[in-house]
Design a protein around this motif. Structure first.
Motif, PDB file in Angstrom:
ATOM      1  N   PRO A   4      11.977  27.007  84.436  1.00 36.54           N
ATOM      2  CA  PRO A   4      11.461  28.329  84.066  1.00 36.54           C
ATOM      3  C   PRO A   4      11.453  28.594  82.568  1.00 36.54           C
ATOM      4  CG  PRO A   4      12.868  28.502  85.994  1.00 36.54           C
ATOM      5  CD  PRO A   4      12.965  27.088  85.534  1.00 36.54           C
ATOM      6  N   ALA A  27       8.136  29.326  80.457  1.00 34.15           N
ATOM      7  CA  ALA A  27       8.041  30.563  79.686  1.00 34.15           C
ATOM      8  C   ALA A  27       7.636  30.291  78.248  1.00 34.15           C
ATOM      9  CB  ALA A  27       9.376  31.305  79.733  1.00 34.15           C
ATOM     10  N   GLN A  87      12.922  35.996  80.155  1.00 36.43           N
ATOM     11  CA  GLN A  87      12.204  34.845  79.601  1.00 36.43           C
ATOM     12  C   GLN A  87      10.703  35.063  79.458  1.00 36.43           C
ATOM     13  OE1 GLN A  87      13.415  31.949  82.564  1.00 36.43           O
ATOM     14  NE2 GLN A  87      14.976  31.088  81.204  1.00 36.43           N
TER      15      GLN A  87
END
Length: 354
Positions: A59, A63, A190
């Motif tokens: 992730p 991001a 994020q």
């Protein structure tokens, strides 16, 4: 005794309107302007997924390039529309900086409500776009020259007024919770909320470009503006509106960055000047105008962002990022020209008569 004639209706219909042989979706894709961009995006993603490993796919990794793609995409989409119409706008970097400082000075240094600073910042972008559009359409000076002048002029104006007003080139701001949630929130700590702005803008512009007469006007102007004018298309008004949209996109990113980072600097935004054009070109839009798509621009923006950030997850020297990007640009242009020829030469084939 009467003799009935055979019914030849079905045969006649078959002869007049033979059924068309439909191609598979994959085969049809090669006739689309974003075909080359899609292949490029998939290839680049696969490359960095392999060499960047889990960190790139995590992730936090996603991001890093989605955040860059979203901010760049908000600017690249209206710039792409301008390029489809046969024009350029390189003033977006200074418009972004000027809008950022406007918001920071009005709502940070002077303490006015956030809504006032945001509206004035966005209005500045629209005003600069209006100025660019009027000069280009009334003087016929090349848009590159006009917007280069605006780029320099806005940079100087922003720097001078910032020093006179605040005595510095960097101004802090404390956004209210509502403004922070709308423009500067980090989802999950994020992902920037700008990603949703980018997606919404892409959908809105795609519908306009494909399903409204205004979209047809943009393509017609980019193909041949004199012929477009002869058919009654308001060429000057359309171009001015597109420049205003480009200025608004740059100003919106300025607002997003100012609220996200709780401040602004006069040097913000200069990287967007040519990065937006690079993303649009990678996305399959021709510099000569008349050809391209919003989906292609989105793919081009994603490709640029993945290359820009993916190099850090490979453990290689980041200096190679520029080389990879240069090769990517050249390859994208060659691929896009190839797919453009395929699209323009495409003619649906009819099934043979039985």
């Amino acid at each position: 005794m009467t003799t009935s004639l055979p019914d030849t209706t079905a045969e006649t219909q078959t002869a007049v309107a033979p059924p068309k042989r439909t191609e598979s979706p994959l085969a049809q894709l090669r006739h689309r302007p974003e075909a080359g961009a899609l292949i490029g995006t998939i290839s680049v993603f696969a490359f960095f997924a392999i060499f960047g490993g889990e960190k790139f796919l995590a992730p936090a990794g996603a991001a890093s390039w989605l955040n860059i793609a979203s901010e760049l995409g908000i600017i690249a989409i209206p710039v792409g529309l301008l390029m489809i119409a046969g024009e350029l706008d390189v003033s977006v970097g200074s418009v972004l900086a000027g809008s950022s400082m406007t918001l920071a000075i009005v709502s940070g240094h002077w303490g006015a409500p956030m809504i006032v600073g945001i509206v004035l910042a966005l209005a500045l972008g629209v005003l600069v776009g209006l100025l660019n559009g009027i000069i280009v359409t009334r003087t016929n000076v090349p848009s590159l020259v006009v917007t280069l002048a605006t780029l320099s002029g806005m940079a100087g104006l922003t720097l001078g007024l910032s020093r006179v007003t605040t005595g510095t080139t960097s101004v802090a701001i404390s956004p209210d919770p509502v403004s922070k949630a709308i423009f500067g929130q980090l989802i999950g700590g994020q992902f920037e909320v700008a990603i949703f702005w980018w997606i919404g803008l892409a959908v809105l512009v795609a519908v306009m470009l494909q399903a409204m007469k205004y979209g047809n006007w943009i393509f017609a102007i980019g193909g041949d503006k004199e012929s477009a004018r002869a058919t009654g298309i308001p060429v000057a008004k359309v171009k001015i509106a597109l420049y205003m949209a480009s200025g608004f996109g740059a100003a919106l990113v300025g607002v997003i960055q100012t609220i996200l980072y709780n401040g602004a600097q006069v040097a913000n935004g200069q990287s967007f000047v040519f990065n937006s054009i690079i993303a649009v070109v990678i996305g399959g839009v021709l510099l000569t105008g008349g050809y391209g798509s919003v989906f292609g621009v989105v793919l081009g923006t994603l490709t640029f962002a993945i290359v820009n950030q993916g190099i850090y997850y490979t453990g290689w020297n980041s200096d190679w990022a520029s080389l990879i990007l240069g090769i990517l640009i050249l390859t994208a242009v060659l691929m896009n020209n190839t797919f453009r020829r395929l699209a323009l030469s495409y003619k649906p084939r009819s099934a043979k008569k039985a």
